[in-house]
Scaffold this active site. Structure first.
Site, PDB file in Angstrom:
ATOM      1  N   GLU A   1     -41.160  63.036  42.927  1.00  0.00           N
ATOM      2  CA  GLU A   1     -41.639  64.208  43.660  1.00  0.00           C
ATOM      3  C   GLU A   1     -40.522  65.217  43.866  1.00  0.00           C
ATOM      4  O   GLU A   1     -39.361  64.846  44.009  1.00  0.00           O
ATOM      5  CB  GLU A   1     -42.210  63.797  45.021  1.00  0.00           C
ATOM      6  CG  GLU A   1     -43.596  63.188  44.887  1.00  0.00           C
ATOM      7  CD  GLU A   1     -44.201  62.764  46.204  1.00  0.00           C
ATOM      8  OE1 GLU A   1     -45.431  62.841  46.329  1.00  0.00           O
ATOM      9  OE2 GLU A   1     -43.465  62.337  47.107  1.00  0.00           O
TER      10      GLU A   1
ATOM     11  N   CYS B   1     -39.051  66.336  55.026  1.00  0.00           N
ATOM     12  CA  CYS B   1     -37.983  65.334  54.869  1.00  0.00           C
ATOM     13  C   CYS B   1     -38.510  63.941  55.165  1.00  0.00           C
ATOM     14  O   CYS B   1     -39.154  63.712  56.178  1.00  0.00           O
ATOM     15  CB  CYS B   1     -36.842  65.582  55.851  1.00  0.00           C
ATOM     16  SG  CYS B   1     -36.167  67.216  55.806  1.00  0.00           S
TER      17      CYS B   1
ATOM     18  N   CYS C   1     -33.937  52.723  54.575  1.00  0.00           N
ATOM     19  CA  CYS C   1     -33.817  53.387  55.873  1.00  0.00           C
ATOM     20  C   CYS C   1     -35.186  53.316  56.557  1.00  0.00           C
ATOM     21  O   CYS C   1     -36.201  53.646  55.951  1.00  0.00           O
ATOM     22  CB  CYS C   1     -33.378  54.831  55.689  1.00  0.00           C
ATOM     23  SG  CYS C   1     -31.781  54.985  54.840  1.00  0.00           S
TER      24      CYS C   1
ATOM     25  N   CYS D   1     -36.471  54.619  45.981  1.00  0.00           N
ATOM     26  CA  CYS D   1     -35.097  54.467  46.474  1.00  0.00           C
ATOM     27  C   CYS D   1     -34.872  52.999  46.798  1.00  0.00           C
ATOM     28  O   CYS D   1     -35.737  52.365  47.397  1.00  0.00           O
ATOM     29  CB  CYS D   1     -34.904  55.320  47.738  1.00  0.00           C
ATOM     30  SG  CYS D   1     -33.207  55.291  48.377  1.00  0.00           S
TER      31      CYS D   1
ATOM     32  N   CYS E   1     -37.712  56.425  56.776  1.00  0.00           N
ATOM     33  CA  CYS E   1     -37.970  57.232  55.577  1.00  0.00           C
ATOM     34  C   CYS E   1     -39.061  56.598  54.720  1.00  0.00           C
ATOM     35  O   CYS E   1     -38.994  55.417  54.376  1.00  0.00           O
ATOM     36  CB  CYS E   1     -36.687  57.370  54.767  1.00  0.00           C
ATOM     37  SG  CYS E   1     -36.904  58.342  53.251  1.00  0.00           S
TER      38      CYS E   1
ATOM     39  N   CYS F   1     -36.045  71.102  46.614  1.00  0.00           N
ATOM     40  CA  CYS F   1     -35.616  69.779  47.053  1.00  0.00           C
ATOM     41  C   CYS F   1     -35.869  68.826  45.881  1.00  0.00           C
ATOM     42  O   CYS F   1     -37.013  68.622  45.473  1.00  0.00           O
ATOM     43  CB  CYS F   1     -36.408  69.373  48.297  1.00  0.00           C
ATOM     44  SG  CYS F   1     -35.964  67.739  48.907  1.00  0.00           S
TER      45      CYS F   1
HETATM   46  N1  SAH Z   1     -30.668  59.344  50.106  1.00  0.00           N
HETATM   47  C1  SAH Z   1     -30.082  60.631  50.415  1.00  0.00           C
HETATM   48  C2  SAH Z   1     -30.905  61.779  49.887  1.00  0.00           C
HETATM   49  C3  SAH Z   1     -32.243  61.939  50.568  1.00  0.00           C
HETATM   50  S1  SAH Z   1     -32.062  63.146  51.773  1.00  0.00           S
HETATM   51  C4  SAH Z   1     -29.878  60.748  51.911  1.00  0.00           C
HETATM   52  O1  SAH Z   1     -30.485  59.979  52.650  1.00  0.00           O
HETATM   53  O2  SAH Z   1     -29.097  61.582  52.335  1.00  0.00           O
HETATM   54  C5  SAH Z   1     -33.470  63.007  52.758  1.00  0.00           C
HETATM   55  C6  SAH Z   1     -33.148  63.417  54.178  1.00  0.00           C
HETATM   56  O3  SAH Z   1     -34.328  63.315  54.983  1.00  0.00           O
HETATM   57  C7  SAH Z   1     -32.133  62.487  54.773  1.00  0.00           C
HETATM   58  O4  SAH Z   1     -31.262  63.154  55.632  1.00  0.00           O
HETATM   59  C8  SAH Z   1     -33.024  61.556  55.539  1.00  0.00           C
HETATM   60  O5  SAH Z   1     -32.336  60.865  56.477  1.00  0.00           O
HETATM   61  C9  SAH Z   1     -34.053  62.505  56.095  1.00  0.00           C
HETATM   62  N2  SAH Z   1     -35.265  61.818  56.525  1.00  0.00           N
HETATM   63  C10 SAH Z   1     -35.724  60.637  56.073  1.00  0.00           C
HETATM   64  N3  SAH Z   1     -36.866  60.314  56.689  1.00  0.00           N
HETATM   65  C11 SAH Z   1     -37.137  61.310  57.550  1.00  0.00           C
HETATM   66  C12 SAH Z   1     -38.210  61.561  58.451  1.00  0.00           C
HETATM   67  N4  SAH Z   1     -39.207  60.704  58.571  1.00  0.00           N
HETATM   68  N5  SAH Z   1     -38.180  62.687  59.177  1.00  0.00           N
HETATM   69  C13 SAH Z   1     -37.162  63.582  59.026  1.00  0.00           C
HETATM   70  N6  SAH Z   1     -36.146  63.398  58.184  1.00  0.00           N
HETATM   71  C14 SAH Z   1     -36.122  62.278  57.452  1.00  0.00           C
END
Ligand code: SAH
Length: 336
Positions: free
Chosen positions: A83, A319, A108, A104, A111, A97
């Site tokens: 995506e 995000c 986390c 992945c 996410c 983006c």
């Molecule tokens: N793996 C890398 C690149 C992905 S960035 C990284 O984590 O930095 C995606 C961003 O969205 C990251 O900062 C992540 O922490 C954030 N993110 C993940 N889940 C989210 C959510 N449910 N709400 C808001 N931000 C989120």
């Protein structure tokens, strides 16, 4: 477009070396097929159309949010979902983006991407084709590697793609690579990358105990080491590293935690981006007041901080919401 395949195809045909450059220039400027490349002989255009698919990705679905955000679900030639998102701002800014992996391997807890199956690393061409897809629709000027995947687990391909983005309209200064702090890749990035590409760190907690709880990768690469490496980057480049901090109610959003964060980061090397949590199931997002109070602590400590605007939430393009399937389907998959 598979740029390696393009080059070998042209070479095998005995074409001069500049042909690959011509094809790339047209493609990077938003041409929608070989047919448009009028400085190439017609026979060559037809041959390329048969031999080198114009994109390595096919579009499966595309949705547009009320705020103009567009989310596209692609498939790789071997069937992996990918995506990417286009964000269109009122001031004319067009930001992409991009995903670095299908799914992945990290998990986390907040996410959505972490809960889908990990597919594989994407190639540089597959990463670029996400950008080119949107470039055919509009001019673009910013890119963030904040889609699916951990860029530092696929650094070579991510960099190869990023190095071509200026031809698409996105300078290095307007390109950001975001990481959880995967140290082997991060250290290489700090040591080797000479282009002024921005670094962002997904931190989300001011101490190891909490960070390990919400981001298991922290057990492997503890927060102090990761922050130290980012600080090294900030000092070497004289540019702040962006810190992403998703606001989870009652988890990481107290004033004490804000103070600990300010202490950890200091005034000079970082800029904090507070991210309203986009619902993915497990947590509640912090209230607006709670986010404002957290920011006020950072302000008083002179740590630069902003609150990120949330976009595309109604189409699960925000995000942490990229998971290549509507929620209901995901639930069904995980039960079976
Ligand atoms: N793996 C890398 C690149 C992905 S960035 C990284 O984590 O930095 C995606 C961003 O969205 C990251 O900062 C992540 O922490 C954030 N993110 C993940 N889940 C989210 C959510 N449910 N709400 C808001 N931000 C989120």
């Amino acid at each position: 477009m598979d740029l390696t395949l393009l080059e070998t195809t042209l070479r095998e045909r005995g074409e001069p070396a500049f042909r690959a450059k011509q094809v790339w220039e047209w493609t990077a400027r938003g041409a929608d097929g070989y047919e448009a490349m009028t400085n190439l002989p017609r026979a060559l255009r037809e041959e390329l159309a048969g031999a080198v698919p114009f994109s390595t990705l096919t579009v499966e679905t595309e949705r547009e949010a009320r705020d103009g955000t567009v989310k596209t679900l692609f498939r790789t030639a071997d069937g992996h979902p990918v995506e990417a998102v286009l964000m269109q701002y009122r001031d004319g800014r067009r930001s992409l983006c991009l995903s670095s992996q299908s799914g992945c391997p990290l998990t986390c807890t907040f996410c959505a991407t972490g809960s889908m199956a990990f597919g594989r690393n994407l190639t540089a061409s597959e990463i670029l084709d996400q950008a080119l897809h949107f470039r055919r629709r509009t001019e673009v000027d910013h890119a963030v590697f904040m889609g699916m995947g951990e860029p530092m687990l696929n650094l070579d391909e991510v960099l190869a793609a990023a190095r071509r983005l200026p031809d698409v309209g996105i300078t290095h200064r307007r390109t950001t690579i975001s990481t959880v702090g995967w140290l082997p890749g991060l250290t290489r990035f700090v040591d080797e990358v000479e282009e002024p590409i921005r670094l962002a760190l997904s931190l989300h907690a001011p101490d190891d105990a909490l960070r390990s709880r919400i981001m298991p990768v922290n057990d492997r690469y503890p927060l102090r080491d990761v922050v130290a490496e980012c600080r090294r980057h900030a000092r070497a480049t004289n540019r702040r590293v962006y810190v992403e901090y998703v606001m989870l109610a009652g988890v990481n959003d107290s004033p004490e935690q804000a103070r600990a964060l300010a202490e950890l980061l200091g005034r000079d090397d970082f800029k904090v981006n507070l991210i309203p949590y986009n619902p993915t199931g497990l947590y509640d997002g912090s209230s607006r007041d709670r986010i404002a109070a957290f920011k006020a602590v950072l302000d008083r400590a002179h740590v630069p901080a902003t609150v990120r605007l949330t976009r595309g939430r109604d189409i699960e393009a925000a995000c942490g919401q990229l998971a290549a399937a509507p929620k209901r389907e995901r639930a069904a998959v995980s039960r079976s």
